[in-house]
Design a protein around this motif. Structure first.
Motif, PDB file in Angstrom:
ATOM      1  N   ILE A  50       1.276  -1.305  -0.152  1.00  0.00           N
ATOM      2  CA  ILE A  50       0.688   0.944  -0.254  1.00  0.00           C
ATOM      3  C   ILE A  50       0.759   0.690  -0.547  1.00  0.00           C
ATOM      4  O   ILE A  50       0.240   2.652  -0.953  1.00  0.00           O
ATOM      5  N   GLY A  51       2.151   1.324   0.672  1.00  0.00           N
ATOM      6  CA  GLY A  51       2.687   2.118   0.534  1.00  0.00           C
ATOM      7  C   GLY A  51       3.215   3.012  -0.644  1.00  0.00           C
ATOM      8  O   GLY A  51       4.085   4.159  -0.460  1.00  0.00           O
ATOM      9  N   LEU A  52       4.255   1.515  -1.119  1.00  0.00           N
ATOM     10  CA  LEU A  52       4.421   1.459  -2.272  1.00  0.00           C
ATOM     11  C   LEU A  52       3.712   2.521  -3.421  1.00  0.00           C
ATOM     12  O   LEU A  52       3.466   3.263  -4.021  1.00  0.00           O
ATOM     13  N   ALA A  53       2.264   1.892  -3.294  1.00  0.00           N
ATOM     14  CA  ALA A  53       1.046   2.571  -4.384  1.00  0.00           C
ATOM     15  C   ALA A  53       0.841   3.847  -3.774  1.00  0.00           C
ATOM     16  O   ALA A  53       0.819   4.360  -5.364  1.00  0.00           O
ATOM     17  N   MET A  54       0.461   4.168  -2.577  1.00  0.00           N
ATOM     18  CA  MET A  54       0.431   5.245  -2.203  1.00  0.00           C
ATOM     19  C   MET A  54       1.442   6.083  -2.489  1.00  0.00           C
ATOM     20  O   MET A  54       1.167   7.564  -3.100  1.00  0.00           O
ATOM     21  N   ALA A  55       2.938   6.038  -2.585  1.00  0.00           N
ATOM     22  CA  ALA A  55       4.454   6.750  -4.106  1.00  0.00           C
ATOM     23  C   ALA A  55       4.380   6.893  -5.125  1.00  0.00           C
ATOM     24  O   ALA A  55       4.328   7.734  -5.770  1.00  0.00           O
ATOM     25  N   LEU A  56       3.641   6.238  -5.295  1.00  0.00           N
ATOM     26  CA  LEU A  56       3.876   5.926  -7.072  1.00  0.00           C
ATOM     27  C   LEU A  56       2.905   6.575  -7.547  1.00  0.00           C
ATOM     28  O   LEU A  56       3.583   7.242  -8.943  1.00  0.00           O
ATOM     29  N   ILE A  57       1.545   6.734  -6.712  1.00  0.00           N
ATOM     30  CA  ILE A  57       0.447   8.050  -7.140  1.00  0.00           C
ATOM     31  C   ILE A  57       0.470   8.627  -6.699  1.00  0.00           C
ATOM     32  O   ILE A  57      -0.234   8.855  -6.188  1.00  0.00           O
ATOM     33  N   PRO A  58       0.953  10.108  -7.116  1.00  0.00           N
ATOM     34  CA  PRO A  58       0.647  11.463  -5.981  1.00  0.00           C
ATOM     35  C   PRO A  58      -0.180  11.692  -6.165  1.00  0.00           C
ATOM     36  O   PRO A  58      -1.134  11.462  -7.479  1.00  0.00           O
ATOM     37  N   ALA A  59      -1.210  12.516  -5.080  1.00  0.00           N
ATOM     38  CA  ALA A  59      -2.131  12.769  -5.222  1.00  0.00           C
ATOM     39  C   ALA A  59      -3.290  13.389  -6.203  1.00  0.00           C
ATOM     40  O   ALA A  59      -3.611  13.743  -6.814  1.00  0.00           O
ATOM     41  N   SER A  60      -1.335  14.654  -6.725  1.00  0.00           N
ATOM     42  CA  SER A  60      -1.719  15.552  -7.733  1.00  0.00           C
ATOM     43  C   SER A  60      -2.050  14.515  -9.503  1.00  0.00           C
ATOM     44  O   SER A  60      -3.381  15.003  -9.701  1.00  0.00           O
ATOM     45  N   VAL A  61      -1.710  13.599  -9.518  1.00  0.00           N
ATOM     46  CA  VAL A  61      -1.930  12.847 -10.525  1.00  0.00           C
ATOM     47  C   VAL A  61      -3.054  12.262 -10.397  1.00  0.00           C
ATOM     48  O   VAL A  61      -4.337  12.575 -11.498  1.00  0.00           O
ATOM     49  N   ILE A  62      -3.291  11.942  -9.136  1.00  0.00           N
ATOM     50  CA  ILE A  62      -5.026  11.734  -9.158  1.00  0.00           C
ATOM     51  C   ILE A  62      -6.125  11.725  -9.514  1.00  0.00           C
ATOM     52  O   ILE A  62      -7.312  12.326  -9.899  1.00  0.00           O
ATOM     53  N   ALA A  63      -5.825  13.615  -8.641  1.00  0.00           N
ATOM     54  CA  ALA A  63      -6.875  14.473  -8.681  1.00  0.00           C
ATOM     55  C   ALA A  63      -6.752  14.664 -10.447  1.00  0.00           C
ATOM     56  O   ALA A  63      -8.024  14.813 -10.923  1.00  0.00           O
ATOM     57  N   ARG A  64      -5.645  14.756 -11.197  1.00  0.00           N
ATOM     58  CA  ARG A  64      -5.983  15.207 -12.881  1.00  0.00           C
ATOM     59  C   ARG A  64      -6.984  14.251 -13.135  1.00  0.00           C
ATOM     60  O   ARG A  64      -8.036  14.156 -13.961  1.00  0.00           O
ATOM     61  N   LEU A  65      -6.659  13.146 -12.823  1.00  0.00           N
ATOM     62  CA  LEU A  65      -7.712  11.645 -13.392  1.00  0.00           C
ATOM     63  C   LEU A  65      -8.497  12.000 -13.222  1.00  0.00           C
ATOM     64  O   LEU A  65      -9.830  11.827 -14.271  1.00  0.00           O
ATOM     65  N   PHE A  66      -8.927  12.237 -12.090  1.00  0.00           N
ATOM     66  CA  PHE A  66     -10.384  12.172 -11.417  1.00  0.00           C
ATOM     67  C   PHE A  66     -10.872  13.587 -12.030  1.00  0.00           C
ATOM     68  O   PHE A  66     -12.459  13.750 -11.456  1.00  0.00           O
TER      69      PHE A  66
END
Lengths: 157, 170
Positions: A50-66
């Motif tokens: 989970i730590g690695l997944a959260m590090a690889l997918i930064p919050a800003s990228v998530i936000a842009r996607l969504f």
């Protein structure tokens, strides 16, 4: 706060139990230690994944996607939620910031539900406890429920 | 050394090595991942041991018949209500609930009530409801609750029909 309440309960319980019955208390603690050692390898691996997944997918990228509304954003959020299991105290602030960044409320309803109920990364723990069939069924049903709740939210809100 | 302790140490060593290898090209990601890992394990370590001790006490003191009566095949509506209350009252992520649910099953709880317990534990907690209202609005939180709760109960009974484990007692 909650962890301390739990610790106080556990400590109090052990104290009362030991006062009533030494042998039974020793059996209870032995059970706890054995169960803990059994869980430890999976817990270590799971938190790291989970730590690695959260590090690889930064919050800003998530936000842009969504920010992409409609079905795509909906499915993306639900899918991400289904992958991870995050406890509520982290999930709600995350959902709140995604909302401010432009994610739609129905997608977030599905996101929160999958985030807390479905977890592909935590499924090894569940399989260990209940077997593959139970795990697949429960996660499948929960995913369907999450999508349904999200879709209904889209109608009602 | 206990084989489970050794397995845990090996896994921890592998994870640390992976992070070290990742840190050479991507120090930022490796650092963030390691921090998330430490935070996650910290959360687990403050919650899970107390839960395991409570389960141990539960296992040692509560007789099978009590669980079977309140959560078993004939527990009916009271069983459902009991499963929801048990789930909403507790703290921690859903994987903390798996060992508890397993103990309940071994003591005779029916599958529907187990699934309802896990669902309630995961997604409808009263303190979390306040938090959800704060971040996404009261209307949002209430609507999600009203839609999710019947869904969880329906899932429980659907699963019980589909999942037939080896009968615990005849």
């Amino acid at each position: 706060m909650f962890p301390f309440v739990l610790m106080a309960l556990a400590a109090g319980g052990v104290a009362v139990s030991a006062w009533q019955d030494r042998a039974r208390t020793r059996a209870a603690l032995a059970y706890a230690i054995k169960a803990g050692l059994n869980l430890l390898p999976s817990l270590l691996a799971m938190t790291a994944a989970i730590g690695l997944a959260m590090a690889l997918i930064p919050a800003s990228v998530i936000a842009r996607l969504f920010q992409s509304h409609g079905t795509l954003g909906f499915l993306l959020l639900s899918g991400l939620g289904a992958l991870l299991t995050i406890p509520g105290p982290i999930a709600y602030p995350l959902a709140g910031s995604l909302h401010r960044m432009g994610a739609s409320l129905p997608a977030l309803a599905s996101f929160i539900t999958t985030l807390t109920m479905v977890g592909l990364l935590t499924s090894p723990l569940e399989i260990k406890a209940f077997g593959r069939r139970f795990t697949v069924l429960r996660q499948g049903f929960s995913l369907a429920l999450a999508l349904l709740v999200g879709a209904l939210m889209g109608v009602v809100l | 050394m206990n084989p489970l302790v050794r397995k845990s140490l090996v896994i921890a060593a592998v994870i640390l090595l992976l992070h070290a290898a990742l840190a050479l090209p991507f120090p930022g990601i490796a650092g963030l991942s390691a921090r998330h890992w430490a935070t996650g394990m910290g959360e687990v370590l403050v919650i899970v041991p107390s839960i395991l001790v409570l389960i141990g006490l539960f296992d040692a003191w509560v007789p099978r018949e009590v669980v079977a009566r309140n959560l078993g095949t004939d527990s009916g509506l009271r069983g459902i209500a009991f499963a929801v209350l048990l789930g909403t009252g507790a703290a921690g992520p859903v994987y903390a609930a798996f060992p508890i649910a397993l103990t309940l099953r071994e003591k005779g709880a029916r599958t529907a009530n187990l699934v309802i317990f896990l669902g309630a534990w995961a997604t409808i907690k009263l303190p979390m409801l306040m938090m959800e209202s704060a971040y996404l609005g009261t209307r949002f939180a209430m609507l999600r609750l009203v839609m999710t709760l019947p869904g969880i109960i329906a899932c429980g009974f659907a699963m019980e029909r589909l999942e037939r484990p080896a009968p615990v007692d005849a």
